[in-house]
Design an enzyme around this catalytic site. Structure first.
Site, PDB file in Angstrom:
ATOM      1  N   MET A  15       1.205  -0.694   2.475  1.00 16.47           N
ATOM      2  CA  MET A  15       1.710  -2.071   2.528  1.00 16.47           C
ATOM      3  C   MET A  15       3.115  -2.101   3.130  1.00 16.47           C
ATOM      4  O   MET A  15       3.395  -2.882   4.041  1.00 16.47           O
ATOM      5  CB  MET A  15       1.722  -2.673   1.127  1.00 16.47           C
ATOM      6  CG  MET A  15       2.270  -4.093   1.085  1.00 16.47           C
ATOM      7  SD  MET A  15       1.947  -4.958  -0.443  1.00 16.47           S
ATOM      8  CE  MET A  15       2.992  -4.059  -1.580  1.00 16.47           C
ATOM      9  N   VAL A  16       4.004  -1.211   2.690  1.00 16.83           N
ATOM     10  CA  VAL A  16       5.368  -1.202   3.223  1.00 16.83           C
ATOM     11  C   VAL A  16       5.372  -0.666   4.656  1.00 16.83           C
ATOM     12  O   VAL A  16       5.936  -1.283   5.568  1.00 16.83           O
ATOM     13  CB  VAL A  16       6.308  -0.358   2.328  1.00 16.83           C
ATOM     14  CG1 VAL A  16       7.696  -0.214   2.955  1.00 16.83           C
ATOM     15  CG2 VAL A  16       6.432  -0.984   0.939  1.00 16.83           C
ATOM     16  N   GLY A 107      12.715   3.166  -2.744  1.00 16.82           N
ATOM     17  CA  GLY A 107      12.471   3.425  -4.159  1.00 16.82           C
ATOM     18  C   GLY A 107      11.810   2.218  -4.783  1.00 16.82           C
ATOM     19  O   GLY A 107      10.925   1.616  -4.183  1.00 16.82           O
ATOM     20  N   SER A 108      12.265   1.860  -5.978  1.00 19.77           N
ATOM     21  CA  SER A 108      11.646   0.745  -6.698  1.00 19.77           C
ATOM     22  C   SER A 108      12.575   0.307  -7.823  1.00 19.77           C
ATOM     23  O   SER A 108      13.363   1.101  -8.327  1.00 19.77           O
ATOM     24  CB  SER A 108      10.321   1.212  -7.284  1.00 19.77           C
ATOM     25  OG  SER A 108       9.920   0.324  -8.294  1.00 19.77           O
ATOM     26  N   SER A 109      12.415  -0.931  -8.243  1.00 19.57           N
ATOM     27  CA  SER A 109      13.293  -1.467  -9.297  1.00 19.57           C
ATOM     28  C   SER A 109      13.045  -0.774 -10.636  1.00 19.57           C
ATOM     29  O   SER A 109      13.835  -0.900 -11.568  1.00 19.57           O
ATOM     30  CB  SER A 109      13.048  -2.971  -9.458  1.00 19.57           C
ATOM     31  OG  SER A 109      11.674  -3.200  -9.745  1.00 19.57           O
ATOM     32  N   CYS A 110      11.960   0.025 -10.736  1.00 16.96           N
ATOM     33  CA  CYS A 110      11.683   0.678 -12.026  1.00 16.96           C
ATOM     34  C   CYS A 110      12.614   1.860 -12.261  1.00 16.96           C
ATOM     35  O   CYS A 110      12.561   2.513 -13.308  1.00 16.96           O
ATOM     36  CB  CYS A 110      10.229   1.114 -12.114  1.00 16.96           C
ATOM     37  SG  CYS A 110       9.861   2.504 -11.055  1.00 16.96           S
ATOM     38  N   TYR A 137       7.410   8.295 -12.402  1.00 13.94           N
ATOM     39  CA  TYR A 137       7.599   7.760 -11.042  1.00 13.94           C
ATOM     40  C   TYR A 137       9.067   7.434 -10.815  1.00 13.94           C
ATOM     41  O   TYR A 137       9.636   7.761  -9.773  1.00 13.94           O
ATOM     42  CB  TYR A 137       6.748   6.509 -10.894  1.00 13.94           C
ATOM     43  CG  TYR A 137       6.896   5.753  -9.605  1.00 13.94           C
ATOM     44  CD1 TYR A 137       7.611   4.553  -9.557  1.00 13.94           C
ATOM     45  CD2 TYR A 137       6.316   6.218  -8.431  1.00 13.94           C
ATOM     46  CE1 TYR A 137       7.739   3.839  -8.375  1.00 13.94           C
ATOM     47  CE2 TYR A 137       6.444   5.504  -7.238  1.00 13.94           C
ATOM     48  CZ  TYR A 137       7.152   4.316  -7.224  1.00 13.94           C
ATOM     49  OH  TYR A 137       7.280   3.604  -6.050  1.00 13.94           O
ATOM     50  N   LYS A 141      11.682   8.821  -7.929  1.00 14.30           N
ATOM     51  CA  LYS A 141      12.396   7.942  -6.993  1.00 14.30           C
ATOM     52  C   LYS A 141      13.915   8.086  -7.136  1.00 14.30           C
ATOM     53  O   LYS A 141      14.651   8.003  -6.154  1.00 14.30           O
ATOM     54  CB  LYS A 141      11.962   6.484  -7.203  1.00 14.30           C
ATOM     55  CG  LYS A 141      10.570   6.180  -6.671  1.00 14.30           C
ATOM     56  CD  LYS A 141      10.493   6.412  -5.161  1.00 14.30           C
ATOM     57  CE  LYS A 141       9.139   6.142  -4.576  1.00 14.30           C
ATOM     58  NZ  LYS A 141       9.100   6.327  -3.110  1.00 14.30           N
ATOM     59  N   HIS A 180      -0.882  -3.456  -8.715  1.00 11.99           N
ATOM     60  CA  HIS A 180       0.168  -4.183  -9.421  1.00 11.99           C
ATOM     61  C   HIS A 180      -0.374  -5.550  -9.842  1.00 11.99           C
ATOM     62  O   HIS A 180      -1.461  -5.955  -9.432  1.00 11.99           O
ATOM     63  CB  HIS A 180       1.391  -4.346  -8.513  1.00 11.99           C
ATOM     64  CG  HIS A 180       2.109  -3.058  -8.260  1.00 11.99           C
ATOM     65  ND1 HIS A 180       1.892  -2.282  -7.145  1.00 11.99           N
ATOM     66  CD2 HIS A 180       3.000  -2.372  -9.014  1.00 11.99           C
ATOM     67  CE1 HIS A 180       2.649  -1.197  -7.207  1.00 11.99           C
ATOM     68  NE2 HIS A 180       3.324  -1.224  -8.322  1.00 11.99           N
ATOM     69  N   ARG A 210       8.944 -10.939 -14.039  1.00 12.32           N
ATOM     70  CA  ARG A 210       8.999 -10.109 -12.844  1.00 12.32           C
ATOM     71  C   ARG A 210       9.503 -10.932 -11.668  1.00 12.32           C
ATOM     72  O   ARG A 210       9.304 -12.136 -11.596  1.00 12.32           O
ATOM     73  CB  ARG A 210       7.601  -9.554 -12.520  1.00 12.32           C
ATOM     74  CG  ARG A 210       7.071  -8.507 -13.509  1.00 12.32           C
ATOM     75  CD  ARG A 210       7.870  -7.239 -13.490  1.00 12.32           C
ATOM     76  NE  ARG A 210       7.330  -6.215 -14.389  1.00 12.32           N
ATOM     77  CZ  ARG A 210       7.657  -6.074 -15.667  1.00 12.32           C
ATOM     78  NH1 ARG A 210       8.564  -6.938 -16.214  1.00 12.32           N
ATOM     79  NH2 ARG A 210       7.138  -5.123 -16.412  1.00 12.32           N
TER      80      ARG A 210
HETATM   81  O1  GFB Z   1       2.810  -5.068 -11.710  1.00 14.52           O
HETATM   82  P1  GFB Z   1       2.621  -4.187 -12.890  1.00 14.52           P
HETATM   83  O2  GFB Z   1       1.395  -3.346 -12.949  1.00 14.52           O
HETATM   84  O3  GFB Z   1       3.835  -3.184 -12.968  1.00 14.52           O
HETATM   85  O4  GFB Z   1       2.675  -5.048 -14.260  1.00 14.52           O
HETATM   86  P2  GFB Z   1       5.315  -3.269 -13.531  1.00 14.52           P
HETATM   87  C1  GFB Z   1       3.596  -6.082 -14.413  1.00 14.52           C
HETATM   88  C2  GFB Z   1       3.255  -6.870 -15.657  1.00 14.52           C
HETATM   89  O5  GFB Z   1       2.049  -7.625 -15.363  1.00 14.52           O
HETATM   90  C3  GFB Z   1       2.936  -6.032 -16.901  1.00 14.52           C
HETATM   91  C4  GFB Z   1       1.148  -7.486 -16.445  1.00 14.52           C
HETATM   92  O6  GFB Z   1       3.493  -6.671 -18.020  1.00 14.52           O
HETATM   93  C5  GFB Z   1       1.419  -6.084 -16.965  1.00 14.52           C
HETATM   94  O7  GFB Z   1       0.900  -5.961 -18.290  1.00 14.52           O
HETATM   95  N1  GFB Z   1      -0.222  -7.713 -15.986  1.00 14.52           N
HETATM   96  C6  GFB Z   1      -1.000  -8.750 -16.379  1.00 14.52           C
HETATM   97  C7  GFB Z   1      -0.932  -6.940 -15.145  1.00 14.52           C
HETATM   98  N2  GFB Z   1      -2.229  -8.662 -15.829  1.00 14.52           N
HETATM   99  C8  GFB Z   1      -2.210  -7.530 -15.057  1.00 14.52           C
HETATM  100  C9  GFB Z   1      -3.202  -6.912 -14.251  1.00 14.52           C
HETATM  101  O8  GFB Z   1      -4.357  -7.370 -14.130  1.00 14.52           O
HETATM  102  N3  GFB Z   1      -2.825  -5.786 -13.571  1.00 14.52           N
HETATM  103  C10 GFB Z   1      -1.562  -5.263 -13.676  1.00 14.52           C
HETATM  104  N4  GFB Z   1      -1.265  -4.152 -12.976  1.00 14.52           N
HETATM  105  N5  GFB Z   1      -0.584  -5.816 -14.471  1.00 14.52           N
HETATM  106  C11 GFB Z   1       5.558  -1.264 -11.907  1.00 14.52           C
HETATM  107  C12 GFB Z   1       5.740   0.223 -12.038  1.00 14.52           C
HETATM  108  O9  GFB Z   1       5.807  -1.804 -13.194  1.00 14.52           O
HETATM  109  O10 GFB Z   1       6.484  -1.854 -11.010  1.00 14.52           O
HETATM  110  C13 GFB Z   1       5.690   0.873 -10.689  1.00 14.52           C
HETATM  111  O11 GFB Z   1       4.729   0.755 -12.884  1.00 14.52           O
HETATM  112  C14 GFB Z   1       6.574   0.149  -9.694  1.00 14.52           C
HETATM  113  O12 GFB Z   1       6.119   2.174 -10.832  1.00 14.52           O
HETATM  114  C15 GFB Z   1       6.336  -1.320  -9.705  1.00 14.52           C
HETATM  115  O13 GFB Z   1       7.907   0.394 -10.037  1.00 14.52           O
HETATM  116  C16 GFB Z   1       7.300  -2.023  -8.783  1.00 14.52           C
HETATM  117  O14 GFB Z   1       6.109  -4.256 -12.759  1.00 14.52           O
HETATM  118  O15 GFB Z   1       5.329  -3.391 -15.023  1.00 14.52           O
END
Ligand code: GFB
Length: 318
Positions: A15-16, A107-110, A137, A141, A180, A210
């Site tokens: 994607m990036v 990198g990433s905001s995490c 991860y 990063k 995500h 987010r």
């Molecule tokens: O986007 P996400 O997977 O990653 O989850 P993070 C963000 C929030 O969305 C969490 C909720 O609170 C999830 O529980 N969420 C709700 C869902 N429904 C869903 C779904 O169907 N799928 C997913 N995936 N989430 C990531 C890091 O954290 O951020 C990576 O794990 C990276 O390493 C990325 O840094 C930018 O935002 O929590």
């Protein structure tokens, strides 16, 4: 940056990486170098060294990484820390050996602490514990941005680290186990509408907040940094505002035209409560994101449907 510069986009199919290739083409850079995984395995240090010895590269955009959402990070930490450490050490060291002057590391905001003042400034890095669901991860990063800083200090390289917030846009990952939240909810809402489902499952409580940056804005910020001769440092790249997962889900249902209920699955992790980036460092230099979430969601959904078949709601007929 010289328009004739030979620019290696590592990870050009992601994607990036694909957003960077699109932006470079749009801004008239003719010498973009890419290699598929079959042509160049970035996990193989010797192969990466040979590539840089054979190709005269002036700039490296290191967008290749093992990435995923909260569940993928929480369940595959070994893969995430190992693959990201190997890719970044191979490419950054080989670039230095080949005297590549400029490199941008993504990198990433995490990388920032689970609990820290919001919005998050670059200097909050390593000031308190990380979010457990993606600390492997994040450490990889952080090591990558530290590699850039250390090589700049010892070898006078000009390696810059960009820390984007949660990204979305064309060529995103829509696999529901590893994606995500934004692409996952777009796909879930689309399939729920097509199947006439009564509800759509959202992971967690819906209360975490987010920030979402369209990947084309990240590509624009990357060219901005290169064209403004930024030669070192750590820069947050974001839109400067966030929303709750519930609000995101509601917005996505509206774009997709799904009118059912939201069902929150408390068995799934919430992760970091909030990670809104302070974007003032780039703003003070004159760069701001341009793609708002409503516009970005509509265009991304259109691309998703085009790429994954299915029907568009009347509101999104081209
Ligand atoms: O986007 P996400 O997977 O990653 O989850 P993070 C963000 C929030 O969305 C969490 C909720 O609170 C999830 O529980 N969420 C709700 C869902 N429904 C869903 C779904 O169907 N799928 C997913 N995936 N989430 C990531 C890091 O954290 O951020 C990576 O794990 C990276 O390493 C990325 O840094 C930018 O935002 O929590």
């Amino acid at each position: 940056m010289n328009k004739q510069a030979r620019i290696f986009v590592a990870g050009h199919r992601g994607m990036v990486g694909s957003a960077l290739v699109r932006r470079l083409a749009a801004e008239g850079y003719p010498n973009v170098v890419t290699r598929s995984r079959a042509e160049l395995d970035l996990m193989d240090q010797a192969a990466v060294n040979r590539f840089f010895e054979a190709e005269r590269i002036d700039v490296v955009l290191l967008a290749a990484a093992r990435v995923g959402g909260i569940l993928a990070n929480a369940s595959r930490p070994g893969e995430f820390i190992y693959e990201n450490l190997v890719i970044e050490t191979n490419v950054i060291h080989a670039a230095y050996r080949a005297r590549v002057e400029r490199l941008v590391f993504f990198g990433s905001s995490c990388i920032y602490p689970k609990q820290c003042p919001q919005p998050i400034r670059e200097e909050y890095l390593l000031t308190s514990p990380l979010e457990p669901t993606n600390d492997a991860y994040a450490i990889a990063k952080i090591a990558g941005l530290k590699l850039c800083e250390a090589y700049n200090r010892e070898y006078n390289t000009q390696y810059v680290a960009l820390m984007p917030t949660n990204l979305y846009g064309p060529n995103d990952n829509y696999d529901l186990n590893s994606s995500h939240v934004l692409p996952a909810l777009l796909r879930k809402a689309h399939e729920a509408r097509l199947n006439g489902a009564a509800s759509l499952t959202v992971w967690g409580s819906g209360t975490p907040r987010r920030e979402f940056l369209h990947v084309d804005d990240l590509a624009a910020a990357t060219l901005f940094v290169l064209e403004h001769n930024v030669t070192e440092g750590l820069f947050n790249v974001g839109v400067g505002e966030d929303l709750s997962i519930r609000e995101l889900a509601e917005g996505i249902c509206k774009v997709v035209g799904f009118e059912g209920e939201l069902a929150f699955d408390a068995s799934k992790p919430d992760g970091t409560p909030r990670k809104l980036l302070d974007v003032s460092r780039l703003a003070q230099m004159g760069w701001r994101a341009r793609i708002g979430l409503a516009e970005g969601l509509a265009s991304t959904y259109r691309q998703f449907v085009a790429a994954h078949a299915g029907s568009l709601p009347a509101t999104l007929q081209a």
